[in-house]
Design an enzyme around this catalytic site. Structure first.
Site, PDB file in Angstrom:
ATOM      1  N   TRP A 152     -91.055  47.869 -24.469  1.00  0.00           N
ATOM      2  CA  TRP A 152     -91.670  46.907 -23.554  1.00  0.00           C
ATOM      3  C   TRP A 152     -91.814  45.545 -24.206  1.00  0.00           C
ATOM      4  O   TRP A 152     -92.376  45.420 -25.291  1.00  0.00           O
ATOM      5  CB  TRP A 152     -93.031  47.420 -23.061  1.00  0.00           C
ATOM      6  CG  TRP A 152     -92.859  48.456 -22.001  1.00  0.00           C
ATOM      7  CD1 TRP A 152     -93.040  49.795 -22.125  1.00  0.00           C
ATOM      8  CD2 TRP A 152     -92.412  48.233 -20.666  1.00  0.00           C
ATOM      9  NE1 TRP A 152     -92.726  50.430 -20.947  1.00  0.00           N
ATOM     10  CE2 TRP A 152     -92.345  49.508 -20.024  1.00  0.00           C
ATOM     11  CE3 TRP A 152     -92.049  47.102 -19.935  1.00  0.00           C
ATOM     12  CZ2 TRP A 152     -91.941  49.671 -18.708  1.00  0.00           C
ATOM     13  CZ3 TRP A 152     -91.656  47.258 -18.614  1.00  0.00           C
ATOM     14  CH2 TRP A 152     -91.606  48.533 -18.023  1.00  0.00           C
TER      15      TRP A 152
ATOM     16  N   ARG B 198     -94.189  53.198  -8.947  1.00  0.00           N
ATOM     17  CA  ARG B 198     -95.379  53.921  -9.398  1.00  0.00           C
ATOM     18  C   ARG B 198     -96.609  53.018  -9.509  1.00  0.00           C
ATOM     19  O   ARG B 198     -97.714  53.454  -9.299  1.00  0.00           O
ATOM     20  CB  ARG B 198     -95.100  54.601 -10.755  1.00  0.00           C
ATOM     21  CG  ARG B 198     -93.956  55.591 -10.682  1.00  0.00           C
ATOM     22  CD  ARG B 198     -93.660  56.257 -12.008  1.00  0.00           C
ATOM     23  NE  ARG B 198     -93.373  55.327 -13.092  1.00  0.00           N
ATOM     24  CZ  ARG B 198     -92.221  54.660 -13.223  1.00  0.00           C
ATOM     25  NH1 ARG B 198     -91.249  54.820 -12.326  1.00  0.00           N
ATOM     26  NH2 ARG B 198     -92.021  53.839 -14.243  1.00  0.00           N
TER      27      ARG B 198
ATOM     28  N   LEU C 237     -75.079  42.895 -17.021  1.00  0.00           N
ATOM     29  CA  LEU C 237     -75.576  41.590 -16.587  1.00  0.00           C
ATOM     30  C   LEU C 237     -74.547  40.491 -16.859  1.00  0.00           C
ATOM     31  O   LEU C 237     -74.284  39.652 -15.998  1.00  0.00           O
ATOM     32  CB  LEU C 237     -76.879  41.267 -17.323  1.00  0.00           C
ATOM     33  CG  LEU C 237     -78.116  42.049 -16.860  1.00  0.00           C
ATOM     34  CD1 LEU C 237     -79.214  42.007 -17.917  1.00  0.00           C
ATOM     35  CD2 LEU C 237     -78.639  41.518 -15.532  1.00  0.00           C
TER      36      LEU C 237
ATOM     37  N   LEU D 141     -86.869  54.100 -12.451  1.00  0.00           N
ATOM     38  CA  LEU D 141     -86.524  53.149 -11.370  1.00  0.00           C
ATOM     39  C   LEU D 141     -87.175  53.512 -10.043  1.00  0.00           C
ATOM     40  O   LEU D 141     -86.618  53.262  -8.971  1.00  0.00           O
ATOM     41  CB  LEU D 141     -84.995  53.037 -11.196  1.00  0.00           C
ATOM     42  CG  LEU D 141     -84.195  52.529 -12.393  1.00  0.00           C
ATOM     43  CD1 LEU D 141     -82.729  52.356 -12.010  1.00  0.00           C
ATOM     44  CD2 LEU D 141     -84.752  51.218 -12.937  1.00  0.00           C
TER      45      LEU D 141
ATOM     46  N   ARG E 290     -89.506  46.485  -6.515  1.00  0.00           N
ATOM     47  CA  ARG E 290     -88.780  47.712  -6.159  1.00  0.00           C
ATOM     48  C   ARG E 290     -89.025  48.116  -4.706  1.00  0.00           C
ATOM     49  O   ARG E 290     -88.173  48.727  -4.080  1.00  0.00           O
ATOM     50  CB  ARG E 290     -89.170  48.850  -7.106  1.00  0.00           C
ATOM     51  CG  ARG E 290     -88.568  48.685  -8.484  1.00  0.00           C
ATOM     52  CD  ARG E 290     -88.958  49.809  -9.422  1.00  0.00           C
ATOM     53  NE  ARG E 290     -88.462  49.547 -10.769  1.00  0.00           N
ATOM     54  CZ  ARG E 290     -88.786  50.235 -11.846  1.00  0.00           C
ATOM     55  NH1 ARG E 290     -89.640  51.252 -11.739  1.00  0.00           N
ATOM     56  NH2 ARG E 290     -88.279  49.927 -13.027  1.00  0.00           N
TER      57      ARG E 290
ATOM     58  N   GLU F   8     -90.296  39.821  18.949  1.00  0.00           N
ATOM     59  CA  GLU F   8     -90.559  39.253  20.278  1.00  0.00           C
ATOM     60  C   GLU F   8     -91.249  40.271  21.188  1.00  0.00           C
ATOM     61  O   GLU F   8     -92.141  39.926  21.965  1.00  0.00           O
ATOM     62  CB  GLU F   8     -89.243  38.792  20.931  1.00  0.00           C
ATOM     63  CG  GLU F   8     -88.473  37.765  20.119  1.00  0.00           C
ATOM     64  CD  GLU F   8     -87.428  38.384  19.199  1.00  0.00           C
ATOM     65  OE1 GLU F   8     -86.323  37.808  19.115  1.00  0.00           O
ATOM     66  OE2 GLU F   8     -87.713  39.424  18.577  1.00  0.00           O
TER      67      GLU F   8
END
Length: 348
Positions: A180, A217, A298, A214, A194, A55
């Site tokens: 990968w 890059r 997980l 982590l 990230r 604002e």
């Protein structure tokens, strides 16, 4: 003015607010537009925590301040009513004699929670609340989850092969670079994420096997806080996660200390671990986390029903054997093809 006009300008507020993703946190994403006779005469967004709110930036961008007394101010989140790092926006709006204020949604943060609207009304403003309310709350889902559920917004993220594996079969002591599964576009997207989320979390085995950094890059932006579990502090000190490039939290059972960028937090592994972890992260004002793996970590979040969003990449590879992906029996809300990789996004 009818609702369609109000919605048009509120959509612009939401567009502007998104520009603060990755820099405004732990403050919410807020955009503001000032309209006079059907024309936008000023706009702004909250760019960085500790700096001017949306604002204020919108009001300061108006070339002829006299028009403010005949204008409408739009903002996707209730203007603040308290003194934080900056003065209350509701006071400024009243002082500038802006006659009408249109708000997307109420701010459930305890220090605001309707007080900004009360101040505006007491100051003589005609206030409309709830324009694109659902969209306004959704944009700030991290902020609202943090303040309403007293924990970070939790995003689960992993990549799996077409035959449902997240890793190849490896020897227990084997440390290699990551296997990968996805492509370069997916990798860039993860680095973008990230910069947008407060922290990225991995388990001990993932650190040992993959040696991840982590850090950011392949994109431009700040590094997230890195979070790792190392109950007995057995991880080798030369692993990349201990390189002091970014703040790193190590949840363990042995010590509580701060050593350069390494923040050792002691928890009781004989009790439920995840509630303790989320409580500590809430105390540290970490508003969002991405849980990257491995499978055990997980699965722990999935089984505890502790997730708000899941982002699962299906890469164009087959491993035939290895570590199976977590069991996740939900229907995706979005499916996006990134060349030969499919990204599935789920909202809880």
């Amino acid at each position: 003015m009818d609702n369609s006009e109000d919605e048009k300008y509120m959509r612009r507020c939401l567009e502007l607010a998104k520009l603060g993703l990755g820099t405004a946190a732990p403050n919410p994403l807020v955009g503001s537009v000032i309209v006079y006779q059907g024309k936008i005469i000023g706009e702004g967004y909250h760019q960085k925590c500790g700096e001017a709110h949306a604002e204020v930036n919108a009001i300061n961008s108006v070339k002829n301040p006299e028009l403010l007394e005949k204008a409408t101010l739009y903002v996707n989140l209730e203007p603040c009513a308290h003194h934080g790092r900056t003065p209350p926006c509701s006071d400024l709006i009243v002082r500038k004699k802006i006659p009408r204020v249109v708000i997307g949604c109420v701010d459930s943060f305890a220090k605001v929670a309707g007080k900004g609207i009360e101040k505006l009304k007491a100051g003589g403003c005609n206030v409309t609340v709830g324009i694109l309310e659902e969209e306004s709350r959704w944009l700030n889902r991290r902020f609202f989850t943090f303040h309403e559920k007293k924990r970070p917004y939790i995003i689960l993220k992993w990549a799996e092969t077409k035959d449902g594996f997240i890793d190849k079969k490896r020897k227990s002591d084997e440390t290699v670079e990551q296997n990968w599964i996805t492509n370069q576009i997916s990798k860039k997207l993860v680095h973008k994420w990230r910069t947008e989320e407060a922290a990225f979390m991995v388990g001990r085995k993932t650190v040992k096997k993959d040696n991840p950094q982590l850090t950011v890059r392949d994109w431009v932006g700040r590094n997230p806080v890195r979070i790792v579990f190392d109950q007995k502090l057995k991880l080798a000190p030369d692993l990349k996660i201990f390189d002091n490039q970014a703040k790193t939290i190590i949840f363990n059972a042995k010590k509580e200390s701060l050593e350069n960028n390494l923040h050792y937090l002691k928890i009781n592994y004989e009790k439920q671990v995840l509630p303790q972890v989320l409580q500590r992260l809430y105390e540290l004002e970490i508003q969002s986390i991405v849980v990257e793996g491995g499978e055990k970590l997980l699965t722990g979040f999935i089984e505890a029903d502790l997730w708000d969003e899941a982002r699962i990449f299906i890469g164009n590879k087959y491993f035939k054997e290895g570590v199976k992906a977590p069991e996740f029996h939900f229907i995706p809300d979005e499916e996006i093809w990134l060349e030969d990789t499919l990204l599935k996004i789920y909202y809880h």
